[in-house]
Design a protein around this motif. Structure first.
Motif, PDB file in Angstrom:
ATOM      1  N   GLN A 102      31.725  35.582  41.255  1.00  0.00           N
ATOM      2  CA  GLN A 102      31.718  33.950  40.759  1.00  0.00           C
ATOM      3  C   GLN A 102      30.656  33.062  40.702  1.00  0.00           C
ATOM      4  N   GLY A 114      31.685  27.576  45.999  1.00  0.00           N
ATOM      5  CA  GLY A 114      32.340  28.436  47.012  1.00  0.00           C
ATOM      6  C   GLY A 114      31.224  29.410  47.657  1.00  0.00           C
ATOM      7  N   GLU A 115      31.594  30.609  48.388  1.00  0.00           N
ATOM      8  CA  GLU A 115      30.571  31.729  48.938  1.00  0.00           C
ATOM      9  C   GLU A 115      29.996  32.567  47.885  1.00  0.00           C
ATOM     10  N   VAL A 173      35.123  35.374  54.481  1.00  0.00           N
ATOM     11  CA  VAL A 173      36.116  36.154  53.685  1.00  0.00           C
ATOM     12  C   VAL A 173      35.911  36.055  52.362  1.00  0.00           C
ATOM     13  N   GLN A 174      36.034  36.965  51.685  1.00  0.00           N
ATOM     14  CA  GLN A 174      35.632  36.972  50.038  1.00  0.00           C
ATOM     15  C   GLN A 174      37.126  36.313  49.446  1.00  0.00           C
ATOM     16  N   VAL A 175      36.767  35.361  48.368  1.00  0.00           N
ATOM     17  CA  VAL A 175      37.879  34.944  47.650  1.00  0.00           C
ATOM     18  C   VAL A 175      38.125  35.608  46.485  1.00  0.00           C
ATOM     19  N   ARG A 176      39.198  36.212  46.162  1.00  0.00           N
ATOM     20  CA  ARG A 176      39.195  37.250  44.879  1.00  0.00           C
ATOM     21  C   ARG A 176      40.201  36.433  43.919  1.00  0.00           C
ATOM     22  N   VAL A 177      39.774  35.966  43.067  1.00  0.00           N
ATOM     23  CA  VAL A 177      40.831  35.367  42.051  1.00  0.00           C
ATOM     24  C   VAL A 177      41.328  36.587  40.899  1.00  0.00           C
ATOM     25  N   TYR A 193      28.974  27.081  40.986  1.00  0.00           N
ATOM     26  CA  TYR A 193      29.988  27.482  41.780  1.00  0.00           C
ATOM     27  C   TYR A 193      29.706  26.800  43.177  1.00  0.00           C
ATOM     28  N   HIS A 215      29.903  35.729  47.977  1.00  0.00           N
ATOM     29  CA  HIS A 215      30.373  36.995  47.867  1.00  0.00           C
ATOM     30  C   HIS A 215      32.021  36.755  47.079  1.00  0.00           C
ATOM     31  N   ASP A 216      32.257  35.567  46.602  1.00  0.00           N
ATOM     32  CA  ASP A 216      33.416  35.470  45.902  1.00  0.00           C
ATOM     33  C   ASP A 216      33.412  36.032  44.540  1.00  0.00           C
ATOM     34  N   ASN A 217      34.639  36.635  44.226  1.00  0.00           N
ATOM     35  CA  ASN A 217      34.536  37.233  42.890  1.00  0.00           C
ATOM     36  C   ASN A 217      35.994  36.876  42.099  1.00  0.00           C
ATOM     37  N   LEU A 218      36.022  37.378  40.876  1.00  0.00           N
ATOM     38  CA  LEU A 218      37.017  37.249  40.176  1.00  0.00           C
ATOM     39  C   LEU A 218      37.427  38.598  39.228  1.00  0.00           C
ATOM     40  N   GLU A 219      38.746  39.170  39.299  1.00  0.00           N
ATOM     41  CA  GLU A 219      38.926  40.180  38.643  1.00  0.00           C
ATOM     42  C   GLU A 219      39.826  40.093  37.450  1.00  0.00           C
ATOM     43  N   ARG A 223      38.501  27.934  46.338  1.00  0.00           N
ATOM     44  CA  ARG A 223      38.596  27.816  47.721  1.00  0.00           C
ATOM     45  C   ARG A 223      39.056  26.199  47.924  1.00  0.00           C
TER      46      ARG A 223
END
Lengths: 212, 94
Positions: free
Chosen positions: B67, B76-77, A160-164, B74, B79-83, A146
């Protein structure tokens, strides 16, 4: 001392034409020269490959894919099923790797990085920007996405979800940004002008309709 | 070929050292995630990098990791995630 050319001497290197600065770089230069000398590939083949990669035009490749996906539900379905096949159907070469389209939605914002090196869909977006290859981007966008996106002027709402996506292995990714508001009835060519390289990496949104 | 894991399954990414070139970054080793997608089988980078066969090809899984689970600090929020893409031999069931 006066500067004359009666005796041969070496001029200092220009800053934009540096000598190899490390032993690894020197090794790379030597290896390249040996491969050419041994006929594994020719200097012209190398040049052609560089030219081809550098000629990939974001506007005629990636942006067309996104604009088509915005306009054509069937194409979007095909893109979800097998992105490389769908891209080929537009007459665009997706390259030799598996491709995945990442759709931004009102709930999820996608952003791509290669933390291990600089994997990038070069056949669709051209060469990666310098910042994409920088250690700072690679290290930070997975850890504080973010904050990094905000530095690109892209503040993501907290709901909004941030997806890396770490492009760490075999796939290459193209983000499908959200279609800008106020573009109803636009043609593919008009829409494609709103799709930028950075929006397909996911660090920004597509351009606003007023900016076209 | 049959895939060992399915979409929705919880997995742990291998937490081991591998002296050779490999494509699992340190920051995800030992982390838990959920399989979100199965991708085409590919050879193992640990072998391909050294001109070994890389066979048999392995299913690649896209694993989603939270995340805040990845980074204890962390900012951020939640619900943030990484793939990330992980070869089958680097995954264990939870």
């Amino acid at each position: 001392m006066t500067h004359d050319h009666t005796t041969p001497h070496r001029h200092p290197n220009q800053p934009d034409h540096p000598e190899p600065s490390s032993s690894y770089e020197l090794l790379g230069v030597a290896l390249n020269e040996l491969l050419i000398e041994k006929g594994i590939y020719s200097a012209d083949e190398l040049r052609t490959q560089i030219e081809e990669i550098e000629s990939v035009n974001v506007d005629s490749h990636g942006a067309q894919i996104v604009a088509k996906a915005w306009l054509d539900e069937d194409f979007l379905t095909a893109l979800r099923a097998d992105a490389a096949d769908a891209i080929r159907s537009l007459g665009i070469d997706p390259g030799y790797t598996e491709i995945m389209a990442l759709e931004n939605t009102p709930e999820v914002h996608n952003v791509v990085v290669c933390t291990l090196c600089s994997c990038y869909p070069r056949w669709l977006l051209g060469r990666p920007p310098a910042w994409y290859k920088s250690k700072a981007y690679r290290a930070r966008v997975v850890r504080e996405p973010r904050a990094v996106l905000a530095e690109f002027g892209n503040d993501i709402a907290t709901d909004v979800q941030v997806r890396v996506h770490d492009s760490n292995a075999e796939l290459r990714y193209v983000v499908i940004p959200l279609r800008p508001k106020g573009t109803e009835g636009w043609t593919q060519a008009q829409l494609a002008r709103l799709v930028t390289r950075d929006s397909m990496i996911g660090v920004t949104q597509a351009k606003a309709a007023t900016a076209s | 070929m049959s895939a060992r894991f399915e979409v929705g399954q919880s997995v742990r990414i291998g937490d081991r050292t591998e002296p050779r070139h490999h494509r699992v970054p340190a920051y995800v080793k030992g982390r838990e995630g959920i399989v979100v997608c199965l991708c085409h089988p590919q050879g193992l980078p640990e072998e391909l990098a050294y001109r070994e066969s890389g066979e048999p090809k392995q299913t690649i899984y896209r694993v989603r990791v939270s995340q805040p689970h990845l980074w204890s600090s962390y900012q951020g929020e939640a619900h943030d995630n990484l793939e990330i893409e992980i070869h089958e031999s680097w995954l264990d069931p939870l």
